[in-house]
Motif scaffolding. Sequence first.
Motif, PDB file in Angstrom:
ATOM      1  N   GLY A  68       0.791  -1.228   0.000  1.00  0.00           N
ATOM      2  CA  GLY A  68       0.000   0.000   0.000  1.00  0.00           C
ATOM      3  C   GLY A  68       0.822   1.276   0.000  1.00  0.00           C
ATOM      4  N   ASP A  69       2.140   1.167   0.012  1.00  0.00           N
ATOM      5  CA  ASP A  69       3.039   2.320   0.002  1.00  0.00           C
ATOM      6  C   ASP A  69       3.004   3.013  -1.358  1.00  0.00           C
ATOM      7  OD1 ASP A  69       5.511   3.845   0.929  1.00  0.00           O
ATOM      8  OD2 ASP A  69       6.331   2.753  -0.788  1.00  0.00           O
ATOM      9  N   ALA A  70       3.091   4.343  -1.366  1.00  0.00           N
ATOM     10  CA  ALA A  70       3.003   5.104  -2.618  1.00  0.00           C
ATOM     11  C   ALA A  70       4.130   4.762  -3.583  1.00  0.00           C
ATOM     12  CB  ALA A  70       3.001   6.600  -2.319  1.00  0.00           C
ATOM     13  N   VAL A  71       5.358   4.670  -3.104  1.00  0.00           N
ATOM     14  CA  VAL A  71       6.484   4.355  -3.997  1.00  0.00           C
ATOM     15  C   VAL A  71       6.331   2.937  -4.549  1.00  0.00           C
ATOM     16  CG1 VAL A  71       8.984   4.082  -4.168  1.00  0.00           C
ATOM     17  CG2 VAL A  71       8.035   5.980  -2.850  1.00  0.00           C
ATOM     18  N   THR A  72       5.998   1.997  -3.700  1.00  0.00           N
ATOM     19  CA  THR A  72       5.810   0.619  -4.146  1.00  0.00           C
ATOM     20  C   THR A  72       4.681   0.535  -5.169  1.00  0.00           C
ATOM     21  OG1 THR A  72       6.586  -0.171  -1.998  1.00  0.00           O
ATOM     22  CG2 THR A  72       5.413  -1.755  -3.377  1.00  0.00           C
ATOM     23  N   ASN A  73       3.566   1.185  -4.885  1.00  0.00           N
ATOM     24  CA  ASN A  73       2.447   1.174  -5.837  1.00  0.00           C
ATOM     25  C   ASN A  73       2.836   1.823  -7.160  1.00  0.00           C
ATOM     26  OD1 ASN A  73       0.723  -0.176  -4.135  1.00  0.00           O
ATOM     27  ND2 ASN A  73      -0.327   1.654  -3.424  1.00  0.00           N
ATOM     28  N   SER A  74       3.631   2.898  -7.127  1.00  0.00           N
ATOM     29  CA  SER A  74       4.037   3.543  -8.378  1.00  0.00           C
ATOM     30  C   SER A  74       4.952   2.619  -9.187  1.00  0.00           C
ATOM     31  CB  SER A  74       4.701   4.891  -8.114  1.00  0.00           C
ATOM     32  OG  SER A  74       5.953   4.741  -7.492  1.00  0.00           O
ATOM     33  N   MET A  75       5.791   1.835  -8.506  1.00  0.00           N
ATOM     34  CA  MET A  75       6.636   0.885  -9.235  1.00  0.00           C
ATOM     35  C   MET A  75       5.784  -0.189  -9.922  1.00  0.00           C
ATOM     36  SD  MET A  75      10.129   0.395  -7.017  1.00  0.00           S
ATOM     37  CE  MET A  75       9.352  -0.331  -5.576  1.00  0.00           C
ATOM     38  N   PHE A  76       4.742  -0.669  -9.239  1.00  0.00           N
ATOM     39  CA  PHE A  76       3.848  -1.647  -9.861  1.00  0.00           C
ATOM     40  C   PHE A  76       3.127  -1.041 -11.068  1.00  0.00           C
ATOM     41  CE2 PHE A  76       3.596  -3.897  -5.574  1.00  0.00           C
ATOM     42  CZ  PHE A  76       4.485  -4.887  -5.958  1.00  0.00           C
ATOM     43  N   PHE A  77       2.731   0.230 -10.959  1.00  0.00           N
ATOM     44  CA  PHE A  77       2.052   0.908 -12.069  1.00  0.00           C
ATOM     45  C   PHE A  77       2.994   1.053 -13.264  1.00  0.00           C
ATOM     46  CE2 PHE A  77       0.807   4.875 -14.252  1.00  0.00           C
ATOM     47  CZ  PHE A  77      -0.416   4.451 -14.747  1.00  0.00           C
ATOM     48  N   ILE A  78       4.226   1.496 -13.005  1.00  0.00           N
ATOM     49  CA  ILE A  78       5.217   1.640 -14.077  1.00  0.00           C
ATOM     50  C   ILE A  78       5.503   0.283 -14.704  1.00  0.00           C
ATOM     51  CG2 ILE A  78       7.644   2.199 -14.546  1.00  0.00           C
ATOM     52  CD1 ILE A  78       7.304   4.426 -12.351  1.00  0.00           C
ATOM     53  N   GLU A 117       4.141  -9.387   2.398  1.00  0.00           N
ATOM     54  CA  GLU A 117       2.963  -9.481   1.530  1.00  0.00           C
ATOM     55  C   GLU A 117       3.321  -9.404   0.047  1.00  0.00           C
ATOM     56  OE1 GLU A 117       1.910  -6.958   5.188  1.00  0.00           O
ATOM     57  OE2 GLU A 117       3.494  -6.978   3.704  1.00  0.00           O
ATOM     58  N   LEU A 118       4.549  -8.960  -0.264  1.00  0.00           N
ATOM     59  CA  LEU A 118       4.931  -8.733  -1.659  1.00  0.00           C
ATOM     60  C   LEU A 118       6.056  -9.649  -2.130  1.00  0.00           C
ATOM     61  CD1 LEU A 118       4.874  -4.840  -1.478  1.00  0.00           C
ATOM     62  CD2 LEU A 118       3.088  -6.346  -2.350  1.00  0.00           C
ATOM     63  N   LYS A 119       6.384 -10.656  -1.338  1.00  0.00           N
ATOM     64  CA  LYS A 119       7.539 -11.497  -1.671  1.00  0.00           C
ATOM     65  C   LYS A 119       7.378 -12.269  -2.975  1.00  0.00           C
ATOM     66  CE  LYS A 119       6.076 -15.056   1.537  1.00  0.00           C
ATOM     67  NZ  LYS A 119       6.344 -15.688   2.811  1.00  0.00           N
ATOM     68  N   ASP A 120       6.145 -12.421  -3.465  1.00  0.00           N
ATOM     69  CA  ASP A 120       5.950 -13.106  -4.739  1.00  0.00           C
ATOM     70  C   ASP A 120       5.964 -12.148  -5.929  1.00  0.00           C
ATOM     71  OD1 ASP A 120       3.548 -11.980  -3.855  1.00  0.00           O
ATOM     72  OD2 ASP A 120       2.337 -13.427  -4.962  1.00  0.00           O
ATOM     73  N   LYS A 121       6.086 -10.833  -5.664  1.00  0.00           N
ATOM     74  CA  LYS A 121       6.062  -9.833  -6.743  1.00  0.00           C
ATOM     75  C   LYS A 121       7.377  -9.069  -6.882  1.00  0.00           C
ATOM     76  CE  LYS A 121       1.127  -9.050  -6.447  1.00  0.00           C
ATOM     77  NZ  LYS A 121       0.054  -8.070  -6.409  1.00  0.00           N
ATOM     78  N   LEU A 122       8.224  -9.146  -5.870  1.00  0.00           N
ATOM     79  CA  LEU A 122       9.471  -8.384  -5.857  1.00  0.00           C
ATOM     80  C   LEU A 122      10.664  -9.324  -5.779  1.00  0.00           C
ATOM     81  CD1 LEU A 122       8.379  -5.665  -3.277  1.00  0.00           C
ATOM     82  CD2 LEU A 122       8.327  -5.500  -5.769  1.00  0.00           C
ATOM     83  N   ILE A 123      11.829  -8.822  -6.203  1.00  0.00           N
ATOM     84  CA  ILE A 123      13.047  -9.614  -6.234  1.00  0.00           C
ATOM     85  C   ILE A 123      14.115  -8.896  -5.419  1.00  0.00           C
ATOM     86  CG2 ILE A 123      14.807 -10.635  -7.739  1.00  0.00           C
ATOM     87  CD1 ILE A 123      12.704 -10.276 -10.048  1.00  0.00           C
ATOM     88  N   SER A 124      14.897  -9.635  -4.674  1.00  0.00           N
ATOM     89  CA  SER A 124      16.005  -9.038  -3.934  1.00  0.00           C
ATOM     90  C   SER A 124      17.010  -8.441  -4.920  1.00  0.00           C
ATOM     91  CB  SER A 124      16.702 -10.088  -3.069  1.00  0.00           C
ATOM     92  OG  SER A 124      17.906  -9.563  -2.533  1.00  0.00           O
ATOM     93  N   TYR A 125      17.522  -7.272  -4.588  1.00  0.00           N
ATOM     94  CA  TYR A 125      18.522  -6.627  -5.439  1.00  0.00           C
ATOM     95  C   TYR A 125      19.756  -7.523  -5.625  1.00  0.00           C
ATOM     96  CZ  TYR A 125      21.730  -5.639  -1.615  1.00  0.00           C
ATOM     97  OH  TYR A 125      22.622  -5.770  -0.590  1.00  0.00           O
ATOM     98  N   LYS A 126      19.980  -8.454  -4.722  1.00  0.00           N
ATOM     99  CA  LYS A 126      21.140  -9.346  -4.805  1.00  0.00           C
ATOM    100  C   LYS A 126      21.087 -10.234  -6.054  1.00  0.00           C
ATOM    101  CE  LYS A 126      21.601  -9.441   0.183  1.00  0.00           C
ATOM    102  NZ  LYS A 126      21.478 -10.245   1.398  1.00  0.00           N
TER     103      LYS A 126
END
Length: 85
Positions: free
Chosen positions: A16-26, A47-56
Amino acid sequence: MKPAAIDQFHSGSAYGDAVTNSMFFIQKLLRNAGYISRIYVEHIADELKDKLISYKYYEPDKNQILLIHHSFGHNLDDWLKNLKE
Protein backbone atom coordinates in the motif's frame (compact mmCIF):
# COMPACT_ATOMS: atom_id res chain seq x y z
CA MET A 1 18.11 -0.05 -30.17
CA LYS A 2 15.31 -1.20 -27.88
CA PRO A 3 16.51 -2.25 -24.40
CA ALA A 4 16.12 -5.91 -23.49
CA ALA A 5 14.50 -4.96 -20.18
CA ILE A 6 13.52 -1.91 -18.17
CA ASP A 7 13.79 -2.82 -14.50
CA GLN A 8 13.31 -0.80 -11.32
CA PHE A 9 15.08 -0.52 -7.97
CA HIS A 10 14.03 0.88 -4.61
CA SER A 11 15.48 0.19 -1.20
CA GLY A 12 12.24 -0.62 0.56
CA SER A 13 8.78 -1.93 -0.10
CA ALA A 14 5.53 -1.91 1.82
CA TYR A 15 2.05 -3.08 0.99
CA GLY A 16 0.00 0.00 0.00
CA ASP A 17 3.04 2.32 0.00
CA ALA A 18 3.00 5.10 -2.62
CA VAL A 19 6.48 4.36 -4.00
CA THR A 20 5.81 0.62 -4.15
CA ASN A 21 2.45 1.17 -5.84
CA SER A 22 4.04 3.54 -8.38
CA MET A 23 6.64 0.88 -9.24
CA PHE A 24 3.85 -1.65 -9.86
CA PHE A 25 2.05 0.91 -12.07
CA ILE A 26 5.22 1.64 -14.08
CA GLN A 27 5.88 -2.09 -14.39
CA LYS A 28 2.38 -2.63 -15.79
CA LEU A 29 2.88 0.15 -18.36
CA LEU A 30 6.26 -1.24 -19.41
CA ARG A 31 4.97 -4.79 -19.75
CA ASN A 32 1.97 -3.57 -21.76
CA ALA A 33 4.48 -1.84 -24.05
CA GLY A 34 6.26 -5.17 -24.57
CA TYR A 35 9.24 -4.79 -22.23
CA ILE A 36 10.54 -7.24 -19.67
CA SER A 37 10.20 -5.41 -16.35
CA ARG A 38 11.20 -6.60 -12.90
CA ILE A 39 11.31 -4.80 -9.56
CA TYR A 40 14.37 -5.22 -7.34
CA VAL A 41 14.40 -4.07 -3.72
CA GLU A 42 16.62 -4.27 -0.68
CA HIS A 43 13.82 -4.89 1.84
CA ILE A 44 10.91 -7.04 0.65
CA ALA A 45 7.62 -6.77 2.53
CA ASP A 46 6.21 -10.19 3.42
CA GLU A 47 2.96 -9.48 1.53
CA LEU A 48 4.93 -8.73 -1.66
CA LYS A 49 7.54 -11.50 -1.67
CA ASP A 50 5.95 -13.11 -4.74
CA LYS A 51 6.06 -9.83 -6.74
CA LEU A 52 9.47 -8.38 -5.86
CA ILE A 53 13.05 -9.61 -6.23
CA SER A 54 16.01 -9.04 -3.93
CA TYR A 55 18.52 -6.63 -5.44
CA LYS A 56 21.14 -9.35 -4.80
CA TYR A 57 19.74 -11.23 -7.83
CA TYR A 58 20.02 -8.27 -10.20
CA GLU A 59 22.20 -9.13 -13.19
CA PRO A 60 23.58 -6.03 -14.92
CA ASP A 61 23.44 -5.92 -18.70
CA LYS A 62 24.48 -3.06 -20.97
CA ASN A 63 21.33 -3.64 -23.04
CA GLN A 64 18.88 -2.87 -20.25
CA ILE A 65 17.79 0.10 -18.18
CA LEU A 66 17.44 0.31 -14.41
CA LEU A 67 15.09 2.98 -13.07
CA ILE A 68 16.15 3.98 -9.56
CA HIS A 69 13.52 5.30 -7.17
CA HIS A 70 14.54 7.41 -4.17
CA SER A 71 12.64 8.23 -1.00
CA PHE A 72 14.42 7.40 2.25
CA GLY A 73 18.14 6.71 2.47
CA HIS A 74 19.79 3.34 2.05
CA ASN A 75 23.25 1.81 2.27
CA LEU A 76 23.51 0.67 -1.36
CA ASP A 77 25.20 3.73 -2.88
CA ASP A 78 28.35 1.78 -3.75
CA TRP A 79 26.31 -1.03 -5.33
CA LEU A 80 24.38 1.48 -7.46
CA LYS A 81 27.48 3.46 -8.46
CA ASN A 82 29.22 0.31 -9.67
CA LEU A 83 26.43 -0.77 -12.03
CA LYS A 84 27.36 -0.58 -15.72
CA GLU A 85 23.96 0.49 -17.05
